[in-house]
Design a protein around this motif. Structure first.
Motif, PDB file in Angstrom:
ATOM      1  N   VAL A  29      43.333  41.544  35.589  1.00 43.70           N
ATOM      2  CA  VAL A  29      44.020  42.684  34.971  1.00 43.70           C
ATOM      3  C   VAL A  29      43.074  43.869  34.835  1.00 43.70           C
ATOM      4  CG1 VAL A  29      44.968  43.485  32.785  1.00 43.70           C
ATOM      5  CG2 VAL A  29      45.783  41.373  33.772  1.00 43.70           C
ATOM      6  N   ILE A  30      41.833  43.591  34.402  1.00 42.47           N
ATOM      7  CA  ILE A  30      40.889  44.688  34.181  1.00 42.47           C
ATOM      8  C   ILE A  30      40.478  45.325  35.497  1.00 42.47           C
ATOM      9  CG2 ILE A  30      38.574  45.179  33.360  1.00 42.47           C
ATOM     10  CD1 ILE A  30      39.159  43.084  31.166  1.00 42.47           C
ATOM     11  N   VAL A  31      40.262  44.477  36.530  1.00 39.48           N
ATOM     12  CA  VAL A  31      39.900  45.036  37.837  1.00 39.48           C
ATOM     13  C   VAL A  31      41.059  45.879  38.370  1.00 39.48           C
ATOM     14  CG1 VAL A  31      39.346  44.451  40.213  1.00 39.48           C
ATOM     15  CG2 VAL A  31      38.263  43.230  38.356  1.00 39.48           C
ATOM     16  N   LEU A  32      42.293  45.395  38.169  1.00 41.73           N
ATOM     17  CA  LEU A  32      43.455  46.171  38.624  1.00 41.73           C
ATOM     18  C   LEU A  32      43.560  47.492  37.867  1.00 41.73           C
ATOM     19  CD1 LEU A  32      46.146  43.446  39.111  1.00 41.73           C
ATOM     20  CD2 LEU A  32      45.455  45.122  40.783  1.00 41.73           C
ATOM     21  N   SER A  33      43.216  47.486  36.584  1.00 40.12           N
ATOM     22  CA  SER A  33      43.301  48.759  35.852  1.00 40.12           C
ATOM     23  C   SER A  33      42.224  49.721  36.349  1.00 40.12           C
ATOM     24  CB  SER A  33      43.219  48.518  34.351  1.00 40.12           C
ATOM     25  OG  SER A  33      41.892  48.413  33.943  1.00 40.12           O
ATOM     26  N   GLY A  34      41.058  49.193  36.785  1.00 45.53           N
ATOM     27  CA  GLY A  34      40.062  50.062  37.407  1.00 45.53           C
ATOM     28  C   GLY A  34      40.581  50.652  38.701  1.00 45.53           C
ATOM     29  N   LEU A  35      41.251  49.821  39.494  1.00 47.04           N
ATOM     30  CA  LEU A  35      41.851  50.297  40.743  1.00 47.04           C
ATOM     31  C   LEU A  35      42.880  51.386  40.465  1.00 47.04           C
ATOM     32  CD1 LEU A  35      42.487  49.618  43.866  1.00 47.04           C
ATOM     33  CD2 LEU A  35      44.383  48.352  42.922  1.00 47.04           C
ATOM     34  N   TYR A  36      43.691  51.141  39.442  1.00 50.11           N
ATOM     35  CA  TYR A  36      44.703  52.125  39.046  1.00 50.11           C
ATOM     36  C   TYR A  36      44.036  53.447  38.677  1.00 50.11           C
ATOM     37  CZ  TYR A  36      48.090  54.251  35.882  1.00 50.11           C
ATOM     38  OH  TYR A  36      48.913  55.128  35.244  1.00 50.11           O
ATOM     39  N   SER A  37      42.909  53.372  37.953  1.00 51.75           N
ATOM     40  CA  SER A  37      42.227  54.603  37.552  1.00 51.75           C
ATOM     41  C   SER A  37      41.693  55.355  38.764  1.00 51.75           C
ATOM     42  CB  SER A  37      41.081  54.285  36.607  1.00 51.75           C
ATOM     43  OG  SER A  37      41.574  53.921  35.368  1.00 51.75           O
ATOM     44  N   PHE A  38      41.160  54.609  39.747  1.00 54.90           N
ATOM     45  CA  PHE A  38      40.664  55.281  40.949  1.00 54.90           C
ATOM     46  C   PHE A  38      41.803  55.968  41.690  1.00 54.90           C
ATOM     47  CE2 PHE A  38      36.442  53.143  41.235  1.00 54.90           C
ATOM     48  CZ  PHE A  38      35.738  54.307  41.379  1.00 54.90           C
ATOM     49  N   LEU A  39      42.954  55.281  41.774  1.00 54.43           N
ATOM     50  CA  LEU A  39      44.112  55.910  42.426  1.00 54.43           C
ATOM     51  C   LEU A  39      44.520  57.164  41.664  1.00 54.43           C
ATOM     52  CD1 LEU A  39      46.226  52.793  43.351  1.00 54.43           C
ATOM     53  CD2 LEU A  39      45.248  54.425  44.928  1.00 54.43           C
ATOM     54  N   MET A  40      44.472  57.076  40.338  1.00 53.08           N
ATOM     55  CA  MET A  40      44.818  58.244  39.523  1.00 53.08           C
ATOM     56  C   MET A  40      43.846  59.388  39.803  1.00 53.08           C
ATOM     57  SD  MET A  40      46.585  59.718  37.197  1.00 53.08           S
ATOM     58  CE  MET A  40      47.490  58.752  36.023  1.00 53.08           C
ATOM     59  N   ALA A  41      42.546  59.069  39.910  1.00 52.17           N
ATOM     60  CA  ALA A  41      41.557  60.114  40.190  1.00 52.17           C
ATOM     61  C   ALA A  41      41.836  60.752  41.542  1.00 52.17           C
ATOM     62  CB  ALA A  41      40.149  59.522  40.140  1.00 52.17           C
ATOM     63  N   ALA A  61      37.596  54.684  35.527  1.00 48.05           N
ATOM     64  CA  ALA A  61      37.195  53.594  36.405  1.00 48.05           C
ATOM     65  C   ALA A  61      35.818  53.064  36.048  1.00 48.05           C
ATOM     66  CB  ALA A  61      37.224  54.068  37.850  1.00 48.05           C
ATOM     67  N   GLY A  62      34.972  53.888  35.452  1.00 48.76           N
ATOM     68  CA  GLY A  62      33.615  53.450  35.151  1.00 48.76           C
ATOM     69  C   GLY A  62      33.482  52.873  33.760  1.00 48.76           C
ATOM     70  N   ILE A  63      33.420  53.766  32.769  1.00 44.99           N
ATOM     71  CA  ILE A  63      33.078  53.343  31.416  1.00 44.99           C
ATOM     72  C   ILE A  63      34.142  52.409  30.842  1.00 44.99           C
ATOM     73  CG2 ILE A  63      32.711  54.144  29.070  1.00 44.99           C
ATOM     74  CD1 ILE A  63      30.368  54.880  30.552  1.00 44.99           C
ATOM     75  N   SER A  64      35.446  52.748  31.010  1.00 42.74           N
ATOM     76  CA  SER A  64      36.415  51.900  30.306  1.00 42.74           C
ATOM     77  C   SER A  64      36.500  50.528  30.947  1.00 42.74           C
ATOM     78  CB  SER A  64      37.780  52.562  30.180  1.00 42.74           C
ATOM     79  OG  SER A  64      38.288  52.960  31.380  1.00 42.74           O
ATOM     80  N   THR A  65      36.245  50.424  32.275  1.00 43.48           N
ATOM     81  CA  THR A  65      36.199  49.082  32.867  1.00 43.48           C
ATOM     82  C   THR A  65      35.044  48.279  32.279  1.00 43.48           C
ATOM     83  OG1 THR A  65      37.074  50.052  34.878  1.00 43.48           O
ATOM     84  CG2 THR A  65      36.170  47.855  35.048  1.00 43.48           C
ATOM     85  N   VAL A  66      33.888  48.930  32.147  1.00 42.77           N
ATOM     86  CA  VAL A  66      32.737  48.229  31.570  1.00 42.77           C
ATOM     87  C   VAL A  66      33.043  47.784  30.135  1.00 42.77           C
ATOM     88  CG1 VAL A  66      30.380  48.558  30.773  1.00 42.77           C
ATOM     89  CG2 VAL A  66      31.021  49.314  33.029  1.00 42.77           C
ATOM     90  N   LEU A  67      33.686  48.681  29.359  1.00 41.58           N
ATOM     91  CA  LEU A  67      33.983  48.331  27.964  1.00 41.58           C
ATOM     92  C   LEU A  67      34.986  47.191  27.890  1.00 41.58           C
ATOM     93  CD1 LEU A  67      34.205  51.771  26.181  1.00 41.58           C
ATOM     94  CD2 LEU A  67      32.347  50.127  26.191  1.00 41.58           C
ATOM     95  N   LEU A  68      36.016  47.242  28.771  1.00 39.60           N
ATOM     96  CA  LEU A  68      37.011  46.155  28.754  1.00 39.60           C
ATOM     97  C   LEU A  68      36.357  44.838  29.139  1.00 39.60           C
ATOM     98  CD1 LEU A  68      40.054  47.963  30.346  1.00 39.60           C
ATOM     99  CD2 LEU A  68      40.087  46.761  28.199  1.00 39.60           C
TER     100      LEU A  68
ATOM    101  N   GLY C  40      28.145  63.999  30.244  1.00 42.46           N
ATOM    102  CA  GLY C  40      27.829  63.004  29.222  1.00 42.46           C
ATOM    103  C   GLY C  40      28.206  61.609  29.667  1.00 42.46           C
ATOM    104  N   VAL C  41      29.387  61.491  30.286  1.00 40.38           N
ATOM    105  CA  VAL C  41      29.825  60.168  30.719  1.00 40.38           C
ATOM    106  C   VAL C  41      28.957  59.648  31.853  1.00 40.38           C
ATOM    107  CG1 VAL C  41      31.728  58.916  31.738  1.00 40.38           C
ATOM    108  CG2 VAL C  41      32.169  60.531  29.942  1.00 40.38           C
ATOM    109  N   ILE C  42      28.581  60.527  32.795  1.00 42.23           N
ATOM    110  CA  ILE C  42      27.758  60.071  33.928  1.00 42.23           C
ATOM    111  C   ILE C  42      26.381  59.641  33.431  1.00 42.23           C
ATOM    112  CG2 ILE C  42      26.693  60.803  36.089  1.00 42.23           C
ATOM    113  CD1 ILE C  42      29.115  62.603  36.504  1.00 42.23           C
ATOM    114  N   LEU C  43      25.841  60.409  32.474  1.00 44.15           N
ATOM    115  CA  LEU C  43      24.547  60.044  31.876  1.00 44.15           C
ATOM    116  C   LEU C  43      24.641  58.665  31.220  1.00 44.15           C
ATOM    117  CD1 LEU C  43      22.186  62.023  31.960  1.00 44.15           C
ATOM    118  CD2 LEU C  43      22.618  62.558  29.593  1.00 44.15           C
ATOM    119  N   ALA C  44      25.709  58.467  30.460  1.00 44.31           N
ATOM    120  CA  ALA C  44      25.893  57.174  29.806  1.00 44.31           C
ATOM    121  C   ALA C  44      26.070  56.074  30.853  1.00 44.31           C
ATOM    122  CB  ALA C  44      27.101  57.223  28.877  1.00 44.31           C
ATOM    123  N   ALA C  45      26.781  56.385  31.956  1.00 45.25           N
ATOM    124  CA  ALA C  45      26.992  55.371  32.991  1.00 45.25           C
ATOM    125  C   ALA C  45      25.664  54.968  33.616  1.00 45.25           C
ATOM    126  CB  ALA C  45      27.941  55.912  34.059  1.00 45.25           C
ATOM    127  N   ALA C  46      24.762  55.946  33.806  1.00 45.11           N
ATOM    128  CA  ALA C  46      23.449  55.611  34.364  1.00 45.11           C
ATOM    129  C   ALA C  46      22.711  54.659  33.436  1.00 45.11           C
ATOM    130  CB  ALA C  46      22.638  56.886  34.576  1.00 45.11           C
TER     131      ALA C  46
END
Lengths: 182, 135, 141
Positions: A29-41, A61-68, C40-46
């Motif tokens: 589910v989380i990987v799919l939500s990352g995919l969804y975010s990339f499509l949105m971008a 696709a980056g931070i919220s996937t990591v947090l999830l 800010g987000v890219i910095l945090a991602a790094a």
């Protein structure tokens, strides 16, 4: 052509969401939500919103996937089987969706230059923004200068959310050693 | 009819995504999946804002020589900030889920509700019917 | 810390460029896509990337908790400070025209500091959240 690209991306997003709703493995589910975010971008790039696309790619696709994934690491990774078939929620959302579709009947068509959204304050930003602020990127000019109050509020919300998370998670989980102590 | 379909497809896609997100929120019992559904609902609103600002043949609102038609910058500004606030609130929700998991040892809604109501089903002296769960 | 050498070498190669890109996004945001939120987000991602590959303890040595928590508040305070500078110099709250002799230069100055404040707060919050989630450790019962 541009309309076709946007519509294909939207179709892919709808497919991703349908698969996501039917998947029970939370990692998938989380990987799919990352995919969804990339499509949105990508859809945002096609819609000329480059600043939004950059934010969505980095945040959604980056931070919220990591947090999830981080939260999933602390929880169980399989969703329980639902006790009964979700017919009632399906009926509620489908009828609400139909009502909303009925509401779109009179809305301006996609990319209509005469739509009200293009007639209000945006032409002034585009015409005077670079001259008044010296910043060619109108999004930055509006974000930081014309709507500085708005952005101050948003930054404060981010700060408040951060403070709330610190308050929630700062205290260590009660370990057995703590329980034994009086 | 086809022209009407193409003209309004972006709205309908947005409505589909929003309703799918809402469906996940109300039909699925797992708290993390609920948050993912809430995120989908949220991102569909970004689409609702940004799509009407697009003008086919226009370009991104960065003023430069040689371009005359720009898409509307105002929705971009509103959504840009909304995305970052969205991830901050998502993180807050996840923090709550982690705390719930530590207190109830489950992130399934049914299980949590059952544990919440357990003290009322089996009456015990002294504690009263507060439904308080000892972690 | 991961023992995979490929990951560690690639991370060492990539992280400087991610940081450079974040700075580019921050300071070129006036002329191209970008700005404080993205930077800010890219910095945090790094930093999250660094923490995933080299371990949370090493990341905490680079950016200690105390500094990150200060960043969370410092960005908002910087933003508010720019806002308060307006009335002190004889303008309105968040009025950038009075920040320099030339109004356009004043706008530039105001936008620069505000974007910096946004970037600091966003980066601080994202990093702090990651530290809290990653530092909690899995359930081991």
């Amino acid at each position: 052509m541009e309309t076709l690209i946007v519509n294909v991306l939207l179709t892919l997003m709808m497919l991703a969401v349908v698969v996501l709703a039917r998947t029970r493995n939370l990692f998938a589910v989380i990987v799919l939500s990352g995919l969804y975010s990339f499509l949105m971008a990508t859809a945002m790039v096609a819609l000329d919103a480059v600043d939004v696309a950059m934010t969505e790619a980095a945040v959604g696709a980056g931070i919220s996937t990591v947090l999830l994934l981080g939260a999933l690491h602390l929880c169980r990774s399989e969703e329980a089987k639902p006790a009964h078939k979700p017919w009632l929620p399906l009926a509620v959302t489908a009828s609400a969706g139909l009502l909303l579709v009925y509401g779109t009947w009179d809305l301006p068509a996609f990319s209509d230059p005469e739509a009200p959204i293009h007639k209000h304050v945006a032409p002034r930003y585009l015409a005077d923004g670079p001259r008044e602020t010296g910043v060619p990127n109108v999004v930055t000019a509006v974000l930081a200068s014309y709507r500085g109050f708005d952005t101050l509020g948003e930054t404060t919300v981010v700060f408040t959310a951060g403070a709330g998370i610190i308050a929630l998670l700062r205290r260590r989980r009660r370990t057995t050693a703590d329980k034994e102590a009086p | 009819m086809l022209a009407h379909f193409v003209d309004h497809f972006d709205y309908w896609a947005m409505i589909f995504l929003a309703m799918a997100g809402l469906f996940i929120v109300i039909a699925r019992g797992n708290l993390i999946k609920k948050l993912v559904g809430l995120g989908i609902f949220q991102t569909s609103v970004y689409l609702l804002y940004v799509a009407p600002g697009k003008i086919v043949g226009g370009t991104a609102p960065i003023v430069a020589e040689g371009f005359r038609v720009y898409s509307n910058p105002l929705p971009h500004v509103l959504i840009l900030t909304a995305i970052v606030v969205g991830v901050a609130t998502l993180a807050l929700g996840l923090a709550l889920v982690v705390r719930i998991r530590e207190a109830y040892d489950s992130i399934e809604e049914d299980e949590i509700l059952r544990r919440d109501h357990a003290p009322e089903v089996t009456p015990s002296r002294g504690e009263g019917a507060g439904g308080k769960v000892v972690p | 810390m991961t023992r995979d050498m490929v990951l560690r070498v690639v991370a060492k190669l990539l992280i400087p460029f991610i940081l450079l890109f974040a700075l580019y996004v921050q300071f070129h945001g006036d002329f191209g896509p970008g700005g404080g939120f993205q930077a800010g987000v890219i910095l945090a991602a790094a930093m999250v990337f660094y923490a995933i590959v080299f371990g949370l303890d090493n990341a905490r040595k680079v950016l200690p908790d105390r500094l990150v928590e200060t960043m969370v508040a410092a960005g908002v305070l910087l933003y508010l400070g720019v806002g308060v500078a307006g009335p002190l110099l004889g303008g309105n709250f968040l009025d950038y025209f009075v920040l320099a002799a030339d109004p356009v230069a004043g706008q530039h100055r105001g936008i620069f500091w505000i974007e910096l404040g946004v970037a600091i707060t966003v980066c601080g919050v994202m990093l702090k959240v990651y530290y809290l989630f990653a530092g909690r450790g899995p359930e081991d019962d």
